[in-house]
Structure formats: C-alpha cells, structure tokens
Design a protein around this motif. Sequence first.
Motif, PDB file in Angstrom:
ATOM      1  N   LEU A   1       0.830  -1.205   0.000  1.00  0.00           N
ATOM      2  CA  LEU A   1       0.000   0.000   0.000  1.00  0.00           C
ATOM      3  C   LEU A   1       0.866   1.256   0.000  1.00  0.00           C
ATOM      4  O   LEU A   1       0.560   2.232  -0.706  1.00  0.00           O
ATOM      5  N   ALA A   2       1.948   1.238   0.765  1.00  0.00           N
ATOM      6  CA  ALA A   2       2.814   2.413   0.833  1.00  0.00           C
ATOM      7  C   ALA A   2       3.494   2.687  -0.502  1.00  0.00           C
ATOM      8  O   ALA A   2       3.712   3.843  -0.881  1.00  0.00           O
ATOM      9  N   ALA A   3       3.821   1.616  -1.240  1.00  0.00           N
ATOM     10  CA  ALA A   3       4.524   1.781  -2.505  1.00  0.00           C
ATOM     11  C   ALA A   3       3.684   2.503  -3.544  1.00  0.00           C
ATOM     12  O   ALA A   3       4.214   3.121  -4.471  1.00  0.00           O
ATOM     13  N   ARG A   4       2.346   2.453  -3.415  1.00  0.00           N
ATOM     14  CA  ARG A   4       1.494   3.130  -4.401  1.00  0.00           C
ATOM     15  C   ARG A   4       0.736   4.312  -3.799  1.00  0.00           C
ATOM     16  O   ARG A   4      -0.210   4.821  -4.402  1.00  0.00           O
ATOM     17  N   ALA A   5       1.174   4.762  -2.612  1.00  0.00           N
ATOM     18  CA  ALA A   5       0.577   5.958  -2.018  1.00  0.00           C
ATOM     19  C   ALA A   5       1.234   7.209  -2.584  1.00  0.00           C
ATOM     20  O   ALA A   5       2.351   7.167  -3.104  1.00  0.00           O
ATOM     21  N   ASP A   6       0.537   8.349  -2.484  1.00  0.00           N
ATOM     22  CA  ASP A   6       1.084   9.584  -3.032  1.00  0.00           C
ATOM     23  C   ASP A   6       1.838  10.411  -1.994  1.00  0.00           C
ATOM     24  O   ASP A   6       2.194  11.559  -2.241  1.00  0.00           O
ATOM     25  N   THR A   7       2.081   9.822  -0.833  1.00  0.00           N
ATOM     26  CA  THR A   7       2.899  10.465   0.191  1.00  0.00           C
ATOM     27  C   THR A   7       3.896   9.451   0.730  1.00  0.00           C
ATOM     28  O   THR A   7       3.699   8.242   0.606  1.00  0.00           O
ATOM     29  N   ASP A   8       4.975   9.951   1.335  1.00  0.00           N
ATOM     30  CA  ASP A   8       5.983   9.047   1.880  1.00  0.00           C
ATOM     31  C   ASP A   8       5.532   8.397   3.181  1.00  0.00           C
ATOM     32  O   ASP A   8       6.050   7.348   3.573  1.00  0.00           O
ATOM     33  N   SER A   9       4.584   9.019   3.862  1.00  0.00           N
ATOM     34  CA  SER A   9       4.086   8.487   5.126  1.00  0.00           C
ATOM     35  C   SER A   9       2.617   8.088   4.955  1.00  0.00           C
ATOM     36  O   SER A   9       1.801   8.904   4.499  1.00  0.00           O
ATOM     37  N   THR A  10       2.302   6.850   5.307  1.00  0.00           N
ATOM     38  CA  THR A  10       0.963   6.307   5.099  1.00  0.00           C
ATOM     39  C   THR A  10       0.387   5.819   6.421  1.00  0.00           C
ATOM     40  O   THR A  10       1.062   5.120   7.185  1.00  0.00           O
ATOM     41  N   ARG A  11      -0.852   6.202   6.696  1.00  0.00           N
ATOM     42  CA  ARG A  11      -1.573   5.686   7.855  1.00  0.00           C
ATOM     43  C   ARG A  11      -2.909   5.128   7.382  1.00  0.00           C
ATOM     44  O   ARG A  11      -3.625   5.800   6.627  1.00  0.00           O
ATOM     45  N   VAL A  12      -3.237   3.922   7.821  1.00  0.00           N
ATOM     46  CA  VAL A  12      -4.477   3.274   7.406  1.00  0.00           C
ATOM     47  C   VAL A  12      -5.074   2.535   8.598  1.00  0.00           C
ATOM     48  O   VAL A  12      -4.424   2.354   9.635  1.00  0.00           O
ATOM     49  N   SER A  13      -6.308   2.096   8.435  1.00  0.00           N
ATOM     50  CA  SER A  13      -6.926   1.138   9.348  1.00  0.00           C
ATOM     51  C   SER A  13      -6.986  -0.200   8.631  1.00  0.00           C
ATOM     52  O   SER A  13      -7.297  -0.253   7.437  1.00  0.00           O
ATOM     53  N   LEU A  14      -6.689  -1.269   9.331  1.00  0.00           N
ATOM     54  CA  LEU A  14      -6.750  -2.609   8.769  1.00  0.00           C
ATOM     55  C   LEU A  14      -7.776  -3.436   9.528  1.00  0.00           C
ATOM     56  O   LEU A  14      -7.921  -3.293  10.750  1.00  0.00           O
ATOM     57  N   ARG A  15      -8.481  -4.287   8.785  1.00  0.00           N
ATOM     58  CA  ARG A  15      -9.430  -5.203   9.411  1.00  0.00           C
ATOM     59  C   ARG A  15      -8.989  -6.632   9.114  1.00  0.00           C
ATOM     60  O   ARG A  15      -8.820  -7.013   7.953  1.00  0.00           O
ATOM     61  N   VAL A  16      -8.790  -7.391  10.171  1.00  0.00           N
ATOM     62  CA  VAL A  16      -8.377  -8.795  10.066  1.00  0.00           C
ATOM     63  C   VAL A  16      -9.205  -9.612  11.045  1.00  0.00           C
ATOM     64  O   VAL A  16      -9.232  -9.311  12.249  1.00  0.00           O
ATOM     65  N   ALA A  17      -9.895 -10.609  10.542  1.00  0.00           N
ATOM     66  CA  ALA A  17     -10.657 -11.533  11.383  1.00  0.00           C
ATOM     67  C   ALA A  17     -11.582 -10.806  12.355  1.00  0.00           C
ATOM     68  O   ALA A  17     -11.673 -11.147  13.541  1.00  0.00           O
TER      69      ALA A  17
END
Length: 284
Positions: A89-105
């Motif tokens: 996800l970071a490799a295709r973001a338009d900023t050097d710093s990426t913050r996201v929410s992840l959902r797992v199980a």
Amino acid sequence: MFFGEPSPTVVRACVRDGRGGSPTLVLDDGPFGEAERRRLPGEAGASHAVFVSPGPEQDGLPLFSLRFFTSAGELPSCGHGTIAALGHLAARADTDSTRVSLRVAGRTFPAWAVRRESHVEAGFAYGSVELREPAPGESELVLPALGIRPDALGPGVRVASVGRPRLLVPVTSRSELAALAPDMERLREACDRLGLLGCYVHSAPSPSGRAAARMFAPSIGVPEDIANANSTACLAAHLAGHGFPRIAVDMGDSLGSPATIRAGVSDSGVLQLGGDVVVTRPFP
C-alpha cells in the motif's frame, strides 16, 4: 491518497539490512475460489498470499480488509503478511508516510508505513496475546519431534495464542537453534493432535533484546517459515514481563533468506509489531 491501478505484487517482508525477507504475494481480493487462493502463493514463489479489499474510511483513515492463505488453506491472521500488505500500500501511495486502518478476522486496528530510499518501514498495533503453561503431555509430545536435547532446552516453554495456539520453545543458544533438524512428519502429527499451529523455537534475548528464532509449521503447509511475525509478537508479550519492552528477532538464516522482525510494548502500553519491506516485482 492512493494512486494507480493496483496489481498483484510479490514483496519481501521483514528484510534485514535490505536483504532476504519472506516473499509474499499481495493482490486485490476478487471472486477467487478456495483452490485458486491456495494455489496462487506457490505459483508466485511465496509461502503466503494476502488478499486486500478496500472499504469505507474508519476514524478518518482508509480502511483495508486482509485475508491470508497458504497452500493448506486460510489463516485467521498473519503478521508478516500484514507487514507485506502495508509495504504494498505504501509503494502506491502519493505520500511518503501512510496511515491506514486494517481489518483482520473481525478486528480493526491502526497501521502505518514510511517509504525510505530502498525499503518501506511498516508497523501496526497488535491485539491481545494469550499465554499459558503447557498442559501435561503437550511439551513431551512435541519436543522429541523438534530434536531438542534436554540440556539445550531453556526455561519458560509457553503456549501462546493469537487465534490459533503455538508452542514457544526457548533454547540456550543461537548455535543450538541453528543445529535443529526436526522430524517434520512427527512434528506435524504432534501439532495436529494438540491443535497447535506449530512451534516457534527461539534463543534467549541479549541484554538489548536481540534474539533469533525458527518457526516450524508443517500442519499449515510451511515446514519452516522465513519470518513469522505473529509468533514474534507472542514472544514479545511474554518477554515484556521479564524486562524486555522491545525485541528484534532474526529469522530465515537457515533458509538463506535473513529476516528481522521488531516487536514490543509502546510507552502507552500497546503491543506493536513491525518490519522492513522491499517491493520486488509484479506477478505474474
């Protein structure tokens, strides 16, 4: 925040000094059948595949749901797979710093990634870890299959669970760890009988919290894992109560692919897990 059409990518998760790491396939989720999800990791030269689905924002952050597969089927969670997805996800973001929410199980948690010149630093807030003493007979069934000599076994064997239990097994030195040659069929039978995901064998940490480990999980189709981040989080939870708030664990050397996983408890008391990622090539 994100740009371009995502494509299936093989990344190396939890690299050490830019080398090695665990090859992991990361791709957009879609109408894949069970057999195809299990087949794709091997076709990509990876032990695991991560299927990523975008969703509505969560707490002002982009939300992505993750599913994990090996050749043996779906896993409820995968630490190094989560780190791999963050690198992707970071490799295709338009900023050097990426913050996201992840959902797992069914659990949603914050995650972050920072692009560096040669790699991505990724991490996320981990959930709770259940730790207990082995029940009578559990260690006795598994340890002979690992081939650990009694005098090489360290104190503090634990059963740890983050959805599926695994055995944490300490040995007295890195050299004892490197010399292990488990009987995989016997180990698989023992783990299947006890309902264990596998066995995470680790050295004692140095004063700075540096350790080494090997993860044997033939029951899920991975005789030895290059980088097992979930089990490293389990070890971090165990060692946090023994004077090691943060650890760095080296893995993969026995497989010719050095990896390092970072884990520890933040100042606010949150267990965190992370590693470095190199995005290597599209697939196919």
